[in-house]
Design a protein around this motif. Structure first.
Motif, PDB file in Angstrom:
ATOM      1  N   THR A 298       8.138  -6.302  12.414  1.00 18.58           N
ATOM      2  CA  THR A 298       7.348  -6.176  13.634  1.00 18.58           C
ATOM      3  C   THR A 298       5.944  -5.775  13.213  1.00 18.58           C
ATOM      4  OG1 THR A 298       9.253  -5.496  14.941  1.00 18.58           O
ATOM      5  CG2 THR A 298       7.083  -4.927  15.799  1.00 18.58           C
ATOM      6  N   VAL A 299       4.943  -6.523  13.663  1.00 17.69           N
ATOM      7  CA  VAL A 299       3.564  -6.297  13.233  1.00 17.69           C
ATOM      8  C   VAL A 299       2.757  -5.737  14.402  1.00 17.69           C
ATOM      9  CG1 VAL A 299       1.459  -7.354  12.337  1.00 17.69           C
ATOM     10  CG2 VAL A 299       3.703  -8.156  11.555  1.00 17.69           C
ATOM     11  N   ILE A 300       2.119  -4.603  14.164  1.00 11.34           N
ATOM     12  CA  ILE A 300       1.242  -3.985  15.163  1.00 11.34           C
ATOM     13  C   ILE A 300      -0.123  -3.807  14.523  1.00 11.34           C
ATOM     14  CG2 ILE A 300       0.846  -2.027  16.686  1.00 11.34           C
ATOM     15  CD1 ILE A 300       3.311  -3.631  17.444  1.00 11.34           C
TER      16      ILE A 300
ATOM     17  N   GLU B 176      -6.137  -0.873  11.120  1.00 12.98           N
ATOM     18  CA  GLU B 176      -4.826  -0.489  10.606  1.00 12.98           C
ATOM     19  C   GLU B 176      -3.788  -1.548  10.958  1.00 12.98           C
ATOM     20  OE1 GLU B 176      -4.515   2.306   8.669  1.00 12.98           O
ATOM     21  OE2 GLU B 176      -6.684   2.325   8.931  1.00 12.98           O
ATOM     22  N   LEU B 177      -2.960  -1.872   9.967  1.00 12.17           N
ATOM     23  CA  LEU B 177      -1.935  -2.888  10.126  1.00 12.17           C
ATOM     24  C   LEU B 177      -0.582  -2.252   9.796  1.00 12.17           C
ATOM     25  CD1 LEU B 177      -1.670  -6.002  10.683  1.00 12.17           C
ATOM     26  CD2 LEU B 177      -1.641  -6.292   8.202  1.00 12.17           C
ATOM     27  N   TYR B 178       0.334  -2.272  10.757  1.00 16.55           N
ATOM     28  CA  TYR B 178       1.648  -1.665  10.580  1.00 16.55           C
ATOM     29  C   TYR B 178       2.703  -2.756  10.514  1.00 16.55           C
ATOM     30  CZ  TYR B 178      -0.626   2.682  12.106  1.00 16.55           C
ATOM     31  OH  TYR B 178      -1.465   3.765  12.231  1.00 16.55           O
ATOM     32  N   LEU B 179       3.528  -2.715   9.466  1.00 15.60           N
ATOM     33  CA  LEU B 179       4.645  -3.631   9.323  1.00 15.60           C
ATOM     34  C   LEU B 179       5.936  -2.811   9.393  1.00 15.60           C
ATOM     35  CD1 LEU B 179       2.208  -5.242   8.093  1.00 15.60           C
ATOM     36  CD2 LEU B 179       3.858  -6.324   6.566  1.00 15.60           C
ATOM     37  N   PHE B 180       6.665  -2.959  10.492  1.00 12.84           N
ATOM     38  CA  PHE B 180       7.916  -2.235  10.672  1.00 12.84           C
ATOM     39  C   PHE B 180       9.067  -3.171  10.317  1.00 12.84           C
ATOM     40  CE2 PHE B 180       4.954  -0.241  13.671  1.00 12.84           C
ATOM     41  CZ  PHE B 180       5.104   1.098  13.327  1.00 12.84           C
TER      42      PHE B 180
ATOM     43  N   VAL C 123       8.471   1.687   7.759  1.00 11.09           N
ATOM     44  CA  VAL C 123       7.125   1.190   8.040  1.00 11.09           C
ATOM     45  C   VAL C 123       6.301   1.091   6.764  1.00 11.09           C
ATOM     46  CG1 VAL C 123       6.225   3.516   8.511  1.00 11.09           C
ATOM     47  CG2 VAL C 123       5.051   1.523   9.463  1.00 11.09           C
ATOM     48  N   GLN C 124       5.497   0.047   6.698  1.00 11.55           N
ATOM     49  CA  GLN C 124       4.482  -0.108   5.658  1.00 11.55           C
ATOM     50  C   GLN C 124       3.138  -0.185   6.376  1.00 11.55           C
ATOM     51  OE1 GLN C 124       5.273   0.048   2.552  1.00 11.55           O
ATOM     52  NE2 GLN C 124       7.479  -0.334   2.596  1.00 11.55           N
ATOM     53  N   ARG C 125       2.235   0.693   6.010  1.00 11.86           N
ATOM     54  CA  ARG C 125       0.940   0.772   6.698  1.00 11.86           C
ATOM     55  C   ARG C 125      -0.163   0.334   5.739  1.00 11.86           C
ATOM     56  NH1 ARG C 125      -1.626   6.344   9.242  1.00 11.86           N
ATOM     57  NH2 ARG C 125      -3.717   5.538   9.717  1.00 11.86           N
ATOM     58  N   PHE C 126      -0.946  -0.637   6.171  1.00  9.97           N
ATOM     59  CA  PHE C 126      -2.064  -1.150   5.387  1.00  9.97           C
ATOM     60  C   PHE C 126      -3.364  -0.942   6.164  1.00  9.97           C
ATOM     61  CE2 PHE C 126       1.495  -3.342   3.574  1.00  9.97           C
ATOM     62  CZ  PHE C 126       1.157  -3.610   2.255  1.00  9.97           C
ATOM     63  N   THR C 127      -4.431  -0.759   5.423  1.00 13.65           N
ATOM     64  CA  THR C 127      -5.773  -0.712   6.003  1.00 13.65           C
ATOM     65  C   THR C 127      -6.517  -1.959   5.571  1.00 13.65           C
ATOM     66  OG1 THR C 127      -5.816   1.711   5.954  1.00 13.65           O
ATOM     67  CG2 THR C 127      -7.928   0.575   6.166  1.00 13.65           C
ATOM     68  N   LEU C 128      -7.109  -2.655   6.544  1.00 12.35           N
ATOM     69  CA  LEU C 128      -7.918  -3.838   6.253  1.00 12.35           C
ATOM     70  C   LEU C 128      -9.371  -3.396   6.194  1.00 12.35           C
ATOM     71  CD1 LEU C 128      -5.266  -4.899   7.729  1.00 12.35           C
ATOM     72  CD2 LEU C 128      -6.570  -6.978   8.156  1.00 12.35           C
ATOM     73  N   HIS C 129      -9.957  -3.439   5.014  1.00  9.03           N
ATOM     74  CA  HIS C 129     -11.331  -2.999   4.837  1.00  9.03           C
ATOM     75  C   HIS C 129     -12.297  -4.140   5.117  1.00  9.03           C
ATOM     76  CE1 HIS C 129     -10.538   0.998   3.219  1.00  9.03           C
ATOM     77  NE2 HIS C 129      -9.516   0.459   2.568  1.00  9.03           N
ATOM     78  N   ASP C 130     -13.331  -3.828   5.895  1.00  8.28           N
ATOM     79  CA  ASP C 130     -14.392  -4.792   6.189  1.00  8.28           C
ATOM     80  C   ASP C 130     -15.597  -4.409   5.346  1.00  8.28           C
ATOM     81  OD1 ASP C 130     -16.423  -6.353   7.150  1.00  8.28           O
ATOM     82  OD2 ASP C 130     -16.048  -5.905   9.272  1.00  8.28           O
ATOM     83  N   PRO C 131     -15.911  -5.174   4.286  1.00  9.81           N
ATOM     84  CA  PRO C 131     -17.014  -4.791   3.396  1.00  9.81           C
ATOM     85  C   PRO C 131     -18.360  -4.761   4.079  1.00  9.81           C
ATOM     86  CG  PRO C 131     -16.226  -7.013   2.915  1.00  9.81           C
ATOM     87  CD  PRO C 131     -15.254  -6.414   3.861  1.00  9.81           C
TER      88      PRO C 131
END
Length: 660
Positions: free
Chosen positions: A554-556, A561-565, A570-578
């Protein structure tokens, strides 16, 4: 039986009482502070009355306002839940004088057991085993230090008037006793309005076992067996279970008798818990009696088939106990985990915010969820940060443990940091699975409980990259004009699909990942390898085949912040915008900021002082607990921007600090 009661509490316990009352046909009145105006317990109750501002001392601790609410609504009784006024003898007495039933023990019983020092003297007279220690009235620091020296270290300093781990410290030597005492007394004064403490011998490798007791006004007292609450951090319970693993019938009977003797010593009526410290050799000592329902009471309900809130209501209305001792039996095994808004990887700091996404396991015959919040509600800095209690039951401990692992994996929370991943690691440790329980379990299992610095599985990073691109495409489709080519974010161009580069961060590791494709076919370049993916995002459900492995999650997406349940939690990723991060200010790089909203208790070193990394700089009180903030590196404290008594917000700069 009552026809209308008022619940003088909030959160999951208020919701639980309301549910029982609805089943019994009893009307309910909720009270609420300004911060809880739209809270779940307010929405569930038949009536709701505002009682004051957000701080508990101006609302939920105001007995006069609660009694006035009861009078205005015609409530015949008040259920205090736990915490707040549940063990306040003055409030229980005021209820009696107002002709309103306090659903709990008498004011005299609360007074007798509410002061730990007096309670231990009473228990000694009743023949209940006691831990060696000083339980007197003298509170001069030097006197208490000498008492600790004579008892022998380690010792435990405990607030005499409260519980829940507040105002409690283990002390290992004489040199640190005075500082620990001062901290305990401050915390006790803040939480309970009483700085009195006692000092006891700290039992090595202890188990925390408590006995649920119940008395009625007809002279009956029973015990509903035991709960093991040994798994703790900062003297606060994390996991509870019933029955206690390894408990022999003989020891159960002995502890049950001691608990009943303790209750009879104060003519106890209602639900209560007698807490014991149990040594490795089978010895046990009275710690305290909590004159209320406990947070962990559901595990007792699960193994006995009872509703203890219903028992409270019936006993308070004058009925005898529904069951006698010989009618009570243990059936199966139950576990409870407390899901908190807190960051276990940062010293269990409380987390505040709005629950933008909340999905908890469904209630079944084997799984029960007691929650005081719903999606869209806020976790505020004013109260305990509990989100829910997860309770599981099965025929034996191993089966219940498997159900708990699954229930924790099904928790989906976005908006605050939770301890769900920590709890899942905890229930899978060797010590817990093998029932090697004592109050030092968490410290002993630190290696197993520490999260990975960064998961090295390329497929996981590829899945996150695909999720990041897919959620951006979904946002484009949901835009005001989804058919406009200028709003499309799928990277379409004449010829080959565009390559989109993402910078992802996960558990302290950061990687650049390139994604090509759209729709259902993906190529992800990571660490010099190309991974092929096939699948798509449908709503929140991501289903992608990478190599031979089918991944479901499940993706939120919550901002960056990107959460993959998934099945593993849960796996939590941060999407960095340069682009947006290129101009990030570093003005506060040499400062210490507040990790949460709170009140400054004390500043600990003078401006201009050179300190080592980890040196305590100031004390912040938040959510009824003191948190000591430390120097981030070797350096010099240039100055403070706050003083004792100041209220500060999350992220406020507190200390100007110059690194060496």
């Amino acid at each position: 039986m009552f026809t209308k009661i008022l619940i003088a509490n909030r959160g999951e316990i208020a919701c639980r009482v309301i549910a029982t009352c609805q089943r019994l046909g009893i009307a309910t009145v909720a009270v609420y502070s300004d911060a809880d105006r739209n809270a779940r317990h307010v929405r569930l109750a038949d009536e709701a009355i505002a009682i004051g501002p957000a701080p508990a001392r101006e609302s939920y601790l105001r007995g006069d306002a609660i009694l006035e609410a009861a009078r205005r609504t015609g409530a015949q009784a008040i259920h205090p839940g736990y915490g707040f006024l549940s063990e306040n003898a003055g409030f229980a007495q005021a209820c009696a004088e107002a002709g309103i039933v306090f659903i709990g023990p008498s004011a005299a019983a609360i007074r007798a057991m509410g002061d730990k020092s007096a309670a231990k003297a009473l228990m000694q007279q009743a023949g209940v085993p006691l831990t060696p220690g000083y339980h007197g009235d003298e509170q001069i620091p030097e006197f208490l230090r000498k008492q600790a020296d004579s008892i022998g270290y380690p010792v435990l300093i405990k607030a005499s008037a409260g519980g829940g781990g507040k105002g409690m410290r283990r002390v290992d030597d004489s040199a640190t006793f005075t500082e620990a005492l001062a901290s305990c007394q401050r915390e006790a004064q803040s939480a309970f309005g009483n700085a009195h403490v006692l000092v006891e011998k700290y039992v090595e490798r202890p188990r925390h076992i408590e006995i649920q007791v119940f008395g009625d006004s007809h002279g009956n007292v029973v015990y509903l067996f035991e709960r093991d609450c040994s798994v703790q951090r900062r003297h606060q319970k994390v996991l509870e279970e019933a029955p206690a693993p390894g408990m022999t019938p003989e020891r159960r009977a002995a502890m049950g008798k001691a608990a009943v003797d303790a209750a009879r010593a104060v003519n106890y009526v209602g639900a209560g818990t007698v807490e014991f410290i149990a040594g490795p050799d089978g010895d046990f000592y009275f710690m305290e009696m909590n004159t209320r329902l406990q947070v962990e009471h559901p595990v007792t309900e699960c193994i006995t088939g009872t509703d203890l809130v219903e028992w409270q209501l019936r006993v308070a209305s004058g009925e005898p106990l529904p069951l006698q001792q010989d009618q009570l039996q243990i059936r199966g095994h139950a576990l409870e985990a407390r899901l908190y808004a807190e960051d276990a990887d940062r010293g269990f700091l409380p987390s505040t915010g709005t629950l933008r996404h909340l999905r908890l396991p469904a209630n079944t015959a084997h799984v029960r969820v007691d929650a005081g919040v719903e999606q869209g509600d806020a976790i505020t800095p004013f109260y305990d940060p509990m989100i829910a209690k997860l309770i599981v039951w099965d025929v034996d401990r191993d089966a219940a443990l498997r159900r708990m692992q699954q229930a924790l994996a099904e928790c989906e929370v976005v908006g605050v940091t939770t301890n769900a991943a920590f709890l899942r690691r905890l229930v899978m440790t060797d010590s817990f699975t093998q029932a090697k329980l004592d109050t030092a379990l968490i410290e002993r299992e630190q290696a197993a409980l520490a999260p990975n610095d960064g998961d090295s599985d390329p497929a996981l990073w590829a899945l996150a990259a695909i999720a990041g691109v897919a959620t951006s495409e979904a946002a484009s489709r949901d835009a005001r004009d989804p058919h406009s080519p200028w709003q499309a974010q799928d990277g379409w161009r004449l010829g080959a699909a565009a390559a989109r580069m993402l910078t992802l961060e996960h558990r302290g590791a950061q990687r650049s990942v390139t994604v090509q494709g759209a729709g259902e076919q993906w190529t992800v370049h990571i660490d010099g390898n190309a991974l092929q993916g096939s699948g798509r995002l449908a709503g929140e459900a991501l289903r992608v085949q990478i190599g031979e492995q089918l991944h479901r999650a499940t993706v939120i997406r919550d901002g960056s912040e990107l959460y993959l349940f998934g099945s593993e939690g849960v796996q939590r990723f941060t999407l960095h915008d340069p682009v947006s991060e290129a101009d990030q200010s570093v003005a506060d790089a040499g400062s210490l900021v507040a990790p949460m909203p709170g009140r400054i208790v004390a500043t600990l070193v003078a401006p201009g002082t050179a300190v080592k990394r980890g040196a305590p700089l100031l004390v912040l009180e938040a959510m009824k607990m003191e948190h000591t903030l430390q120097a981030p590196a070797d350096g010099t404290v240039q100055g403070y921007r706050v003083k004792a008594g100041d209220q500060v917000g999350d992220g406020a700069v507190l200390v100007d600090f110059e690194a060496a």
